[in-house]
Design an enzyme around this catalytic site. Structure first.
Site, PDB file in Angstrom:
ATOM      1  N   ASP A  40       0.806  -1.279  -0.173  1.00 37.35           N
ATOM      2  CA  ASP A  40       0.271   0.030  -0.081  1.00 37.35           C
ATOM      3  C   ASP A  40       0.776   1.323  -0.143  1.00 37.35           C
ATOM      4  O   ASP A  40       2.071   1.394   0.464  1.00 37.35           O
ATOM      5  CB  ASP A  40      -0.817  -0.017   1.187  1.00 37.35           C
ATOM      6  CG  ASP A  40      -2.075  -1.061   0.998  1.00 37.35           C
ATOM      7  OD1 ASP A  40      -2.114  -1.680   0.040  1.00 37.35           O
ATOM      8  OD2 ASP A  40      -2.514  -1.370   2.352  1.00 37.35           O
ATOM      9  N   TYR A  56       6.467  -8.628   8.815  1.00 33.19           N
ATOM     10  CA  TYR A  56       6.174  -7.137   8.867  1.00 33.19           C
ATOM     11  C   TYR A  56       6.358  -6.545  10.401  1.00 33.19           C
ATOM     12  O   TYR A  56       6.179  -7.309  11.240  1.00 33.19           O
ATOM     13  CB  TYR A  56       4.553  -6.780   8.612  1.00 33.19           C
ATOM     14  CG  TYR A  56       4.152  -7.225   7.207  1.00 33.19           C
ATOM     15  CD1 TYR A  56       4.136  -6.229   6.312  1.00 33.19           C
ATOM     16  CD2 TYR A  56       3.809  -8.479   6.889  1.00 33.19           C
ATOM     17  CE1 TYR A  56       3.698  -6.677   5.227  1.00 33.19           C
ATOM     18  CE2 TYR A  56       3.420  -8.731   5.660  1.00 33.19           C
ATOM     19  CZ  TYR A  56       3.301  -7.796   4.706  1.00 33.19           C
ATOM     20  OH  TYR A  56       2.982  -8.154   3.501  1.00 33.19           O
ATOM     21  N   ASP A  86      -7.179   1.427   9.378  1.00 32.38           N
ATOM     22  CA  ASP A  86      -5.962   2.226   9.593  1.00 32.38           C
ATOM     23  C   ASP A  86      -5.951   3.547   9.928  1.00 32.38           C
ATOM     24  O   ASP A  86      -7.358   3.992   9.722  1.00 32.38           O
ATOM     25  CB  ASP A  86      -4.913   2.041   8.415  1.00 32.38           C
ATOM     26  CG  ASP A  86      -5.404   2.548   6.907  1.00 32.38           C
ATOM     27  OD1 ASP A  86      -6.052   3.253   7.000  1.00 32.38           O
ATOM     28  OD2 ASP A  86      -4.943   2.091   5.791  1.00 32.38           O
ATOM     29  N   ARG A 119      -3.588  -5.227   8.357  1.00 32.00           N
ATOM     30  CA  ARG A 119      -4.854  -3.954   8.897  1.00 32.00           C
ATOM     31  C   ARG A 119      -5.877  -5.090   9.357  1.00 32.00           C
ATOM     32  O   ARG A 119      -6.488  -4.686  10.323  1.00 32.00           O
ATOM     33  CB  ARG A 119      -5.393  -3.351   7.681  1.00 32.00           C
ATOM     34  CG  ARG A 119      -4.335  -2.133   7.319  1.00 32.00           C
ATOM     35  CD  ARG A 119      -4.773  -1.366   6.042  1.00 32.00           C
ATOM     36  NE  ARG A 119      -5.023  -2.229   4.908  1.00 32.00           N
ATOM     37  CZ  ARG A 119      -5.901  -2.195   3.885  1.00 32.00           C
ATOM     38  NH1 ARG A 119      -6.904  -1.627   4.054  1.00 32.00           N
ATOM     39  NH2 ARG A 119      -5.737  -3.299   2.954  1.00 32.00           N
TER      40      ARG A 119
END
Length: 294
Positions: free
Chosen positions: A41, A69, A83, A174
């Site tokens: 993203d 991550y 988010d 997310r």
């Protein structure tokens, strides 16, 4: 510049799309044949493998590597995008201890089911969910099984925290954060996301966009990693000179004549260097994709 064939691992900056990074690599390497794997993203940062020249043929054949991550989160909020950059609700008072949070995380390790977020590039009936979401349309999404192999709490101050996550391909961080917030009854949004590992490459192997732009052509060439590095999970079959000649002419090789005992599956094939990927099926070595030329 000489013929290009390899992979550059870029540390994608925030507010860049993955295609923005591809455009930078095209300009720096003076070539049009560039692609990427594993879209990030725009607000996410971190490891983005960029495939150059003949290496682009590898993108559709990549093994299902886990990804890693580091994600920031905030309790007490929810948003339409899951988010901090979406339309957020009012901040709630949160009274969650580190012990309670650690206990909640236990539920999300191993095989779990996720509902993909509406603000994602996933397609339903040929339309991207994010395009529908921007029109105010919400559609039913089926839960998908993903695997969380590591979920560790790095820090937490009672409201904001950081998680380290190792997960299967297709996991939405997310959604993971949102689900943790639901489990706690507080709500939660992701506040930052950095991919630290993808396709077997780590953040320490990456180069920033600014660094790439500042390098000379010769220095950029040195950054190219061999295409076979993304196939290291597969075992090797070494062909002799005669076998290599037959293989390159499209002949299926009898596995009984190979140097070794090989079962069915996918293999890296080498002659005088890496040739490509092949599969063994019905006692024959069958070429899948060659990488020894453009």
């Amino acid at each position: 510049m000489t013929s290009l064939n390899g992979i550059i691992v870029v540390n994608k900056p925030r507010e860049f799309t993955s295609f923005d990074v591809v455009a930078v690599v095209r300009g720096c390497l003076h070539t049009k044949k560039v692609g990427h794997s594993g879209t990030l993203d725009p607000m996410a940062t971190g490891v983005l493998p960029v495939f150059v020249g003949g290496a682009t043929k590898a993108i559709s054949l990549l093994p299902d590597h886990d990804k890693s991550y580091r994600a920031g989160f905030r309790l007490g909020l929810t948003s339409d995008t899951l988010d901090i950059w979406g339309d957020c609700s009012e901040q709630k008072n949160v009274d969650i201890s580190t012990e309670i949070l650690r206990k909640a995380l236990e539920k999300f390790r191993g095989d779990i089911e996720q509902i993909p977020p509406m603000y994602s590039a996933l397609k339903v009936n040929g339309q991207k969910l994010c395009d529908l979401a921007r029109k105010g349309i919400e559609v039913e999404r089926k839960p998908r099984k993903v695997t969380i192999t590591r979920l560790e709490l790095v820090s937490f101050d009672g409201r904001d925290g950081v998680l380290d996550v190792d997960c299967s391909s297709g996991t939405y961080i997310r959604s993971l954060v949102d689900d943790i917030g639901l489990e706690l009854g507080t709500g939660a949004v992701m506040t930052a996301l950095e991919r630290t590992r993808a396709c077997g490459f780590s953040l320490g192997e990456s180069v920033s966009v600014d660094e790439l732009r500042a390098l000379s052509d010769e220095e950029r060439l040195k950054l190219l990693k061999p295409v076979e590095s993304v196939f290291s999970d597969y075992s090797v079959i070494q062909l002799d000179e005669a076998q290599t000649r037959l293989y390159l002419n499209g002949v299926r090789l009898d596995t009984k004549r190979l140097h070794g005992d090989f079962g069915e599956g996918i293999y890296r094939v080498y002659g005088d260097g890496f040739i490509g990927l092949a599969k063994i099926q019905n006692n024959e070595l069958i070429s899948m994709k060659r990488f020894n030329g453009e």
